[in-house]
Design a protein around this motif. Sequence first.
Motif, PDB file in Angstrom:
ATOM      1  N   ALA A 227      -4.464   8.263   4.548  1.00 44.94           N
ATOM      2  CA  ALA A 227      -4.091   9.375   3.659  1.00 44.94           C
ATOM      3  C   ALA A 227      -3.231   8.914   2.482  1.00 44.94           C
ATOM      4  O   ALA A 227      -3.144   9.604   1.465  1.00 44.94           O
ATOM      5  N   GLN A 228      -2.594   7.742   2.622  1.00 48.54           N
ATOM      6  CA  GLN A 228      -1.749   7.208   1.548  1.00 48.54           C
ATOM      7  C   GLN A 228      -2.527   6.369   0.545  1.00 48.54           C
ATOM      8  O   GLN A 228      -1.946   5.871  -0.425  1.00 48.54           O
ATOM      9  N   ALA A 229      -3.832   6.212   0.762  1.00 52.65           N
ATOM     10  CA  ALA A 229      -4.635   5.340  -0.101  1.00 52.65           C
ATOM     11  C   ALA A 229      -4.530   5.714  -1.583  1.00 52.65           C
ATOM     12  O   ALA A 229      -4.362   4.823  -2.437  1.00 52.65           O
ATOM     13  N   PRO A 230      -4.611   6.996  -1.956  1.00 48.10           N
ATOM     14  CA  PRO A 230      -4.483   7.325  -3.388  1.00 48.10           C
ATOM     15  C   PRO A 230      -3.129   6.920  -3.972  1.00 48.10           C
ATOM     16  O   PRO A 230      -3.051   6.431  -5.100  1.00 48.10           O
TER      17      PRO A 230
ATOM     18  N   GLY B 262      -7.288  -5.819   4.630  1.00 51.56           N
ATOM     19  CA  GLY B 262      -5.972  -5.231   4.507  1.00 51.56           C
ATOM     20  C   GLY B 262      -4.948  -5.893   5.414  1.00 51.56           C
ATOM     21  O   GLY B 262      -5.152  -6.997   5.925  1.00 51.56           O
ATOM     22  N   TYR B 263      -3.848  -5.206   5.594  1.00 47.43           N
ATOM     23  CA  TYR B 263      -2.736  -5.740   6.385  1.00 47.43           C
ATOM     24  C   TYR B 263      -2.499  -4.852   7.594  1.00 47.43           C
ATOM     25  O   TYR B 263      -2.345  -3.637   7.469  1.00 47.43           O
ATOM     26  N   ASP B 264      -2.490  -5.454   8.763  1.00 47.29           N
ATOM     27  CA  ASP B 264      -2.190  -4.732  10.000  1.00 47.29           C
ATOM     28  C   ASP B 264      -0.826  -5.193  10.508  1.00 47.29           C
ATOM     29  O   ASP B 264      -0.607  -6.390  10.723  1.00 47.29           O
TER      30      ASP B 264
ATOM     31  N   ARG C  23      -0.535  -8.364  -6.311  1.00 44.61           N
ATOM     32  CA  ARG C  23      -1.274  -9.611  -6.085  1.00 44.61           C
ATOM     33  C   ARG C  23      -1.415  -9.907  -4.591  1.00 44.61           C
ATOM     34  O   ARG C  23      -2.481 -10.318  -4.126  1.00 44.61           O
ATOM     35  N   VAL C  24      -0.351  -9.671  -3.829  1.00 47.00           N
ATOM     36  CA  VAL C  24      -0.402  -9.928  -2.381  1.00 47.00           C
ATOM     37  C   VAL C  24      -1.395  -8.985  -1.705  1.00 47.00           C
ATOM     38  O   VAL C  24      -2.204  -9.406  -0.865  1.00 47.00           O
TER      39      VAL C  24
END
Length: 327
Positions: free
Chosen positions: A258-261, A286-288, A277-278
Amino acid sequence: MPDPSLPPYLRIVAELRRQITDGELAPGDRIPSTRQLAKEWNVALATATKALTALRQEGLVQPRARVGTVVAAPHRSAAGARQPRPAPAAERELTRERIVRTAIAIADAEGLSALSMRAVAARLGAATMSPYRYVTGKDDLVLLMADAVFAEAALPTDVPGHWRARLEAGARALWAVHRAHPWLAQLGPLTRPLMLPHLMAYSEWMLSALDGHGLAPAAMLNQNVLLYSHVQGLAAQLEREAQAESATGLSSDQWLDAQAPTLAALTASRDYPTFTRVIAALGEGGYDLHLDELFEIGLTSLLDGLAVLIDAHRAQAAGPPVPPRTR
């Protein structure tokens, strides 16, 4: 609709029983928490707790650690009719140990905020004031709960010889306890340590690993506190996530989706070039965030720093190197 002439808790019981019987709630499905039921039915928390206790006594629901109360698997007679599960004989005998274990089960399933003396009595099927014959109040009960779960720390019987292996074993045992009982991390600040026998036994294990390496007494205590706070700090996130999921109805993954936008807007702003950049370098995967992985990374970093400190003390104790003799 439940009969409006019934007491409030029985109306809740009747409706949830109907949903379970009709298959609207299947085995393993989560039942609303006491707080959610209290809000939905406009009743007190004690009333909601009494309703869930009645359903549990009928064998329709059961507590599940870190999940809450769920629909139980059917228990049927030979004729095929669903039967309530009879309480074992031990459940009919009130003791301080049973009170403590019941309180732990409530906190494990619903968090420390759901714990009260009234809730414990309801879970035990006892009179509201009965637990007070064994425990002076909630504060006393929470301390007894904490001491009981600290006793679960699985410290090895074969004591590791090296200080680092000993500290690793102690920290991992403490992490496992907090993993099993996330409410434990909510009990108090480091500045007000819990004076509990089993927590003291853990500190004895850690301090004995630090002893004899040239560290000053204050430095030994500091290292013990740092390792403890590393565990406590990460474990606090377990309970916070459970509370957030209960309040929002969203898992952490759903919340992040839900925070993607918002994330896209932040990275497109060019105000945070390193962060952007990271994130871009991570790719589609993505990052888990994994707390167990962070625990191990933090533990390694802390012990690496401690190794440098111990080596420096040893070098200082040995004194300057003696130059070779000349002939």
